[in-house]
Scaffold this active site. Structure first.
Site, PDB file in Angstrom:
ATOM      1  CB  THR A   1     -40.725  26.172  -6.931  1.00  0.00           C
ATOM      2  OG1 THR A   1     -41.883  26.625  -7.622  1.00  0.00           O
ATOM      3  CG2 THR A   1     -40.424  27.119  -5.781  1.00  0.00           C
ATOM      4  CG  HIS A   2     -42.085  22.572  -9.305  1.00  0.00           C
ATOM      5  ND1 HIS A   2     -42.384  21.306  -8.887  1.00  0.00           N
ATOM      6  CD2 HIS A   2     -42.634  23.408  -8.384  1.00  0.00           C
ATOM      7  CE1 HIS A   2     -43.106  21.365  -7.766  1.00  0.00           C
ATOM      8  NE2 HIS A   2     -43.260  22.629  -7.440  1.00  0.00           N
TER       9      HIS A   2
ATOM     10  CG  ASN B   1     -17.504  24.097 -23.794  1.00  0.00           C
ATOM     11  OD1 ASN B   1     -18.522  24.651 -24.195  1.00  0.00           O
ATOM     12  ND2 ASN B   1     -16.762  23.306 -24.551  1.00  0.00           N
TER      13      ASN B   1
ATOM     14  CE  LYS C   1     -20.025  24.925 -26.696  1.00  0.00           C
ATOM     15  NZ  LYS C   1     -20.136  23.486 -26.941  1.00  0.00           N
TER      16      LYS C   1
ATOM     17  CE1 TYR D   1      -5.435  -3.243   9.724  1.00  0.00           C
ATOM     18  CE2 TYR D   1      -4.690  -5.500   9.430  1.00  0.00           C
ATOM     19  CZ  TYR D   1      -4.800  -4.204   8.963  1.00  0.00           C
ATOM     20  OH  TYR D   1      -4.290  -3.868   7.739  1.00  0.00           O
TER      21      TYR D   1
ATOM     22  CB  SER E   1     -15.113  23.295 -28.555  1.00  0.00           C
ATOM     23  OG  SER E   1     -15.237  22.444 -29.677  1.00  0.00           O
TER      24      SER E   1
ATOM     25  CD  GLN F   1      -2.640  -2.609   2.738  1.00  0.00           C
ATOM     26  OE1 GLN F   1      -1.944  -3.041   3.655  1.00  0.00           O
ATOM     27  NE2 GLN F   1      -2.468  -2.961   1.478  1.00  0.00           N
TER      28      GLN F   1
ATOM     29  CB  SER G   1      -0.917   0.003   1.221  1.00  0.00           C
ATOM     30  OG  SER G   1      -0.157  -0.071   2.410  1.00  0.00           O
TER      31      SER G   1
ATOM     32  CD  GLU H   1     -19.412  21.073 -18.665  1.00  0.00           C
ATOM     33  OE1 GLU H   1     -19.693  20.103 -19.364  1.00  0.00           O
ATOM     34  OE2 GLU H   1     -18.796  22.060 -19.094  1.00  0.00           O
TER      35      GLU H   1
ATOM     36  CG  ASN I   1      -3.021  -4.246  13.604  1.00  0.00           C
ATOM     37  OD1 ASN I   1      -2.502  -4.261  12.482  1.00  0.00           O
ATOM     38  ND2 ASN I   1      -3.399  -5.338  14.236  1.00  0.00           N
TER      39      ASN I   1
HETATM   40  N1  ARG Z   1      -0.509  -1.701   5.832  1.00  0.00           N
HETATM   41  C1  ARG Z   1      -1.445  -2.101   6.830  1.00  0.00           C
HETATM   42  C2  ARG Z   1      -2.727  -1.270   6.658  1.00  0.00           C
HETATM   43  O1  ARG Z   1      -2.627  -0.369   5.926  1.00  0.00           O
HETATM   44  C3  ARG Z   1      -0.903  -1.802   8.193  1.00  0.00           C
HETATM   45  C4  ARG Z   1      -1.404  -2.720   9.235  1.00  0.00           C
HETATM   46  C5  ARG Z   1      -0.958  -4.109   8.940  1.00  0.00           C
HETATM   47  N2  ARG Z   1      -1.288  -4.983   9.989  1.00  0.00           N
HETATM   48  C6  ARG Z   1      -1.278  -6.299   9.807  1.00  0.00           C
HETATM   49  N3  ARG Z   1      -1.635  -7.004  10.807  1.00  0.00           N
HETATM   50  N4  ARG Z   1      -0.914  -6.834   8.680  1.00  0.00           N
HETATM   51  O2  ARG Z   1      -3.745  -1.538   7.210  1.00  0.00           O
END
Ligand code: ARG
Length: 460
Positions: free
Chosen positions: A154-155, A284, A282, A316, A276, A321, A22, A289, A109
């Site tokens: 309204t509407h 825009n 144009k 956990y 455009s 994650q 991650s 948007e 955690n």
């Molecule tokens: N990268 C993990 C997360 O984002 C951190 C916690 C990982 N804990 C574990 N028991 N593997 O949640």
């Protein structure tokens, strides 16, 4: 080599590494991770789990890792999985074995839960400031162009004449409530999971009050399992973002509508529009948007955060994650949209005369005829019918209400007073609505003042 590989024979499969890391999203919160580690090391020394010298070494090392991550000198490999292990691995490379002591009485955690809460505190502070800027832009616009006559709808049918300022203030109050929601959400974000460890606490004599205080939290989360398992504060932040995005999308939609040729009420500053590739004429309203479109994306983030946790057993689970992709996206997207909206409102040119002539005698003044009769003692239901008959008669003749003479009015109802026709002046219709929160300019001004007075306040 992972930091947890003691009981393993070989490493994770290459595909598993790529699947489970991650780092990409985590690196957005490397500062918070390092802040958390510094507070933890400081506390460990205070309670005697580290020597003062060890804590100092760790602090200095962590600052070096911060600098290397900031400058890009250190680019962690994905084998390190996440920001926590990336920081710890680099720290240990810099300071040696003492780096291994940092994880005493801590788990990833509680670490990740702490980092995300710190990230939210920082980022929601920015978002609150952006909301203040948006409010200012709206209030400035009200003061500058608020006395522009326009139809209130309204509407999406013309209802009654209003000042543009009255319309814009409706948005200002929504944004003010969004600020309240942000502050409310922040009250529940602002608690420290640190020291909860995996979910059961620790046998070591840690001081959770101290780390909470060092990190600027209101206090420690009372239950270690809740500390690592709870994500309702994230759902609450995403809900606040989603609601705010509905407001921005309505605002954006009106800017799109009003800047079109048919409406021609405003011109969005060139900087917030695009051309455009095929139609040379144009200009825009793409910024508006995109804001409208991104609302859907933020609702998706909220849905992701709700379903990610639904039915999840305590405490956990790795599912958690997934929280940052959605949460950071919701907050970052919302922040960008708030900034863009403030920019658009500030850039606006209002066509102040757009509706002045058009609203003279328009059927949207029919309520005035009824209200005039009420002033003459006629019950409103009856007055409403009389005004309706006059509209019908005018419509049949292909005219609007300005074609009516006093004699026409009295032919339908003799109770019309001598000044009845003066009620058909659009500005007069607006200015008569002095009831609290009405569209009369006095009411608009009072609201601008009330909103300006509290711009700097935390407790709304
Ligand atoms: N990268 C993990 C997360 O984002 C951190 C916690 C990982 N804990 C574990 N028991 N593997 O949640």
């Amino acid at each position: 080599m992972a930091l947890w590989d003691g009981r393993f024979e070989g490493g994770p499969a290459e595909a598993m590494l790529r699947f489970s890391e991650s780092l990409g999203v985590d690196l957005q919160m490397f500062n918070e991770d390092i802040d958390g580690s510094i507070a933890h090391a400081t506390m460990l020394a205070e309670v005697g789990l580290l020597t003062a010298a060890e804590a100092e070494t760790l602090r200095a090392g962590l600052e070096q890792v911060r600098e290397e991550l900031r400058s890009g000198a250190y680019k962690p490999e994905i084998a390190l999985e996440d920001v926590h292990m990336a920081v710890e691995a680099r720290l240990t490379a810099i300071v040696g074995d003492v780096g291994g002591k940092l994880h005493t009485a801590r788990s990833r955690n509680d670490q990740v839960a702490t980092d995300v809460r710190l990230w939210l505190k920082n980022r929601l502070g920015e978002l609150d400031q952006a909301l203040v800027e948006l409010l200012k832009a709206l209030l400035d616009r009200v003061e500058q162009d608020g006395r522009t006559l326009m139809p209130g709808y309204t509407h999406l049918q013309r209802g009654q004449p209003i000042w543009l300022g009255h319309h814009l203030l409706a948005y200002a109050w929504m944004i003010r409530r969004d600020r309240q929601r942000l502050h409310d959400a922040l009250d529940r974000v602002d608690w420290s999971p640190l020291g909860a460890c995996a979910m059961a606490g620790t046998p070591h004599p840690i001081d959770r009050e101290m780390t909470a205080e060092l990190l600027g939290f209101s206090g420690p989360i009372p239950n270690a399992m809740d500390a690592v398992a709870a994500r309702d504060h994230q759902q609450e932040v995403a809900s606040f973002c989603a609601i705010l995005m509905t407001h921005l999308s309505r605002m954006a939609e009106e800017l799109v509508l009003w800047s079109g040729r048919e409406f021609n009420l405003v011109r969005i500053g060139e900087g917030w529009t695009t051309g455009s590739s095929i139609m040379p004429q144009k200009r825009n309203p793409d910024a508006a948007e995109l804001v409208r479109g991104k609302a859907g994306r933020v609702y998706g983030d909220l849905t992701a955060l709700l379903t990610m946790v639904k039915g999840l057993p305590l405490a956990y689970n790795r599912d958690l994650q997934e929280d940052r992709e959605a949460l950071f996206d919701a907050v970052n997207t919302t922040l960008a949209c708030v900034q863009v909206c403030a920019g658009m409102w500030s850039s606006l040119t209002v066509n102040r005369e757009r509706f002045t002539a058009e609203l003279r005698g328009d059927f949207l003044l029919a309520t005035e005829l009824a209200d005039h009769l009420v002033g003459q003692g006629v019950p409103f239901r009856e007055a409403h019918r009389v005004a309706g008959q006059l509209v019908k008669a005018c419509e049949a003749r292909g005219e609007n209400l300005s074609a009516l003479t006093l004699a026409d009015l009295r032919a339908v109802d003799p109770r019309f007073g001598d000044d009845a026709l003066s009620w058909l002046e659009p500005e007069g219709a607006v200015e008569r609505r002095t009831s609290q929160g009405g569209t009369a300019w006095s009411q608009v001004e009072a609201q601008v003042e009330a909103l300006r007075d509290e711009l700097d306040e935390r407790d709304l």
